[in-house]
Design a protein around this motif. Structure first.
Motif, PDB file in Angstrom:
ATOM      1  N   ARG A  40      -0.029  17.565  10.973  1.00 56.75           N
ATOM      2  CA  ARG A  40      -0.220  16.967   9.575  1.00 56.75           C
ATOM      3  C   ARG A  40       0.529  15.504   9.680  1.00 56.75           C
ATOM      4  NH1 ARG A  40       3.615  16.512   4.976  1.00 56.75           N
ATOM      5  NH2 ARG A  40       2.348  15.341   3.147  1.00 56.75           N
ATOM      6  N   ILE A  41       2.135  15.671  10.096  1.00 60.60           N
ATOM      7  CA  ILE A  41       2.754  14.030  10.379  1.00 60.60           C
ATOM      8  C   ILE A  41       2.150  13.574  11.638  1.00 60.60           C
ATOM      9  CG2 ILE A  41       4.799  13.925  12.033  1.00 60.60           C
ATOM     10  CD1 ILE A  41       6.253  16.904  10.778  1.00 60.60           C
ATOM     11  N   SER A  42       1.249  13.887  12.466  1.00 64.07           N
ATOM     12  CA  SER A  42       0.428  12.683  13.718  1.00 64.07           C
ATOM     13  C   SER A  42      -0.293  12.068  12.358  1.00 64.07           C
ATOM     14  CB  SER A  42      -0.257  14.066  14.430  1.00 64.07           C
ATOM     15  OG  SER A  42      -1.408  14.616  13.653  1.00 64.07           O
ATOM     16  N   LEU A  43      -0.757  12.782  11.717  1.00 65.96           N
ATOM     17  CA  LEU A  43      -1.825  12.010  10.898  1.00 65.96           C
ATOM     18  C   LEU A  43      -1.012  10.728  10.511  1.00 65.96           C
ATOM     19  CD1 LEU A  43      -3.801  14.444   9.000  1.00 65.96           C
ATOM     20  CD2 LEU A  43      -4.835  12.982  10.618  1.00 65.96           C
ATOM     21  N   MET A  44       0.487  11.186   9.893  1.00 61.34           N
ATOM     22  CA  MET A  44       1.057  10.361   9.463  1.00 61.34           C
ATOM     23  C   MET A  44       0.960   8.747  10.776  1.00 61.34           C
ATOM     24  SD  MET A  44       5.335  10.165   7.952  1.00 61.34           S
ATOM     25  CE  MET A  44       6.023  10.404  10.195  1.00 61.34           C
ATOM     26  N   PHE A  45       1.859   9.431  11.069  1.00 58.75           N
ATOM     27  CA  PHE A  45       1.276   8.664  12.323  1.00 58.75           C
ATOM     28  C   PHE A  45       0.354   6.880  12.505  1.00 58.75           C
ATOM     29  CE2 PHE A  45       5.042  10.556  14.580  1.00 58.75           C
ATOM     30  CZ  PHE A  45       5.932  10.252  13.804  1.00 58.75           C
ATOM     31  N   VAL A  46      -0.687   8.092  12.468  1.00 61.04           N
ATOM     32  CA  VAL A  46      -2.355   7.213  12.572  1.00 61.04           C
ATOM     33  C   VAL A  46      -2.372   6.114  11.325  1.00 61.04           C
ATOM     34  CG1 VAL A  46      -4.456   7.614  12.122  1.00 61.04           C
ATOM     35  CG2 VAL A  46      -3.376   9.103  13.200  1.00 61.04           C
ATOM     36  N   PHE A  47      -1.354   6.874  10.373  1.00 65.75           N
ATOM     37  CA  PHE A  47      -1.590   5.717   8.708  1.00 65.75           C
ATOM     38  C   PHE A  47      -0.543   4.772   9.057  1.00 65.75           C
ATOM     39  CE2 PHE A  47       0.361   4.764   5.247  1.00 65.75           C
ATOM     40  CZ  PHE A  47      -0.703   4.183   4.295  1.00 65.75           C
ATOM     41  N   PHE A  48       0.630   4.811  10.009  1.00 66.68           N
ATOM     42  CA  PHE A  48       1.296   3.649  10.521  1.00 66.68           C
ATOM     43  C   PHE A  48       0.673   3.080  11.250  1.00 66.68           C
ATOM     44  CE2 PHE A  48       4.727   5.836   8.013  1.00 66.68           C
ATOM     45  CZ  PHE A  48       4.956   5.378   7.327  1.00 66.68           C
ATOM     46  N   GLY A  49      -0.445   3.662  12.515  1.00 65.04           N
ATOM     47  CA  GLY A  49      -0.984   2.559  13.436  1.00 65.04           C
ATOM     48  C   GLY A  49      -1.852   1.772  13.191  1.00 65.04           C
ATOM     49  N   TYR A  50      -2.734   2.310  11.759  1.00 63.55           N
ATOM     50  CA  TYR A  50      -3.428   1.193  10.494  1.00 63.55           C
ATOM     51  C   TYR A  50      -3.003   0.630  10.252  1.00 63.55           C
ATOM     52  CZ  TYR A  50      -7.234   0.472   7.911  1.00 63.55           C
ATOM     53  OH  TYR A  50      -8.162   0.118   7.684  1.00 63.55           O
ATOM     54  N   ILE A  51      -1.765   0.196   9.853  1.00 67.71           N
ATOM     55  CA  ILE A  51      -1.111  -0.643   8.959  1.00 67.71           C
ATOM     56  C   ILE A  51      -0.444  -1.446   9.700  1.00 67.71           C
ATOM     57  CG2 ILE A  51       0.454  -1.256   7.624  1.00 67.71           C
ATOM     58  CD1 ILE A  51      -0.255   1.139   6.098  1.00 67.71           C
TER      59      ILE A  51
END
Length: 134
Positions: A40-51
């Motif tokens: 789940r934390i890795s998805l947070m990095f995907v989200f911030f990377g997307y932004i």
């Protein structure tokens, strides 16, 4: 941001009753729950990377809404399982009560930290306002 608010809210709401369903093979004990939390934390990095890095991921509303939905379903699911496994690992009612108090306090501190962090990020100028260019 409204596009992401309601999927996040409803996905979290869906994740909570999912914890009452039979558990999949990869979610049977505390150690596996920790691994799911790391995912789940890795998805947070995907989200911030997307932004933060527009060329890193495809620019698609559907992509980011799916990421937020999966992240939020796991949020609700893991929240319920965390309380359940924490209480089950203690034998006395007093221990379970202290455990619940500590988990609630930790959750409130996490929410407070998230709000403070979001204010700091928004005021830092790191992320442009919609329609604004650097």
């Amino acid at each position: 941001e409204i596009v992401l608010y309601f999927p996040r809210l409803f996905s979290d709401l869906i994740g909570r009753p999912l914890a009452r369903c039979p558990r999949p093979w990869f979610c049977k004990n505390k150690e596996q729950i920790v691994k799911i939390a790391w995912a789940r934390i890795s998805l947070m990095f995907v989200f911030f990377g997307y932004i933060a890095f527009p060329g890193l991921f495809p620019r698609s509303d559907i992509f980011i809404v799916v990421v937020v939905c999966v992240f939020s379903v796991l949020s609700g699911y893991l929240a319920v399982l965390s309380y359940e496994y924490a209480a089950a690992s203690l034998e006395t009612k007093a221990g379970q009560s202290v455990c619940g108090t500590l988990m609630n306090s930790t959750f409130q501190m996490a929410c407070f930290t998230a709000v403070i962090s979001s204010v700091l990020v928004s005021e830092s100028g790191f992320i442009d306002e919609p329609g604004e260019e650097r």
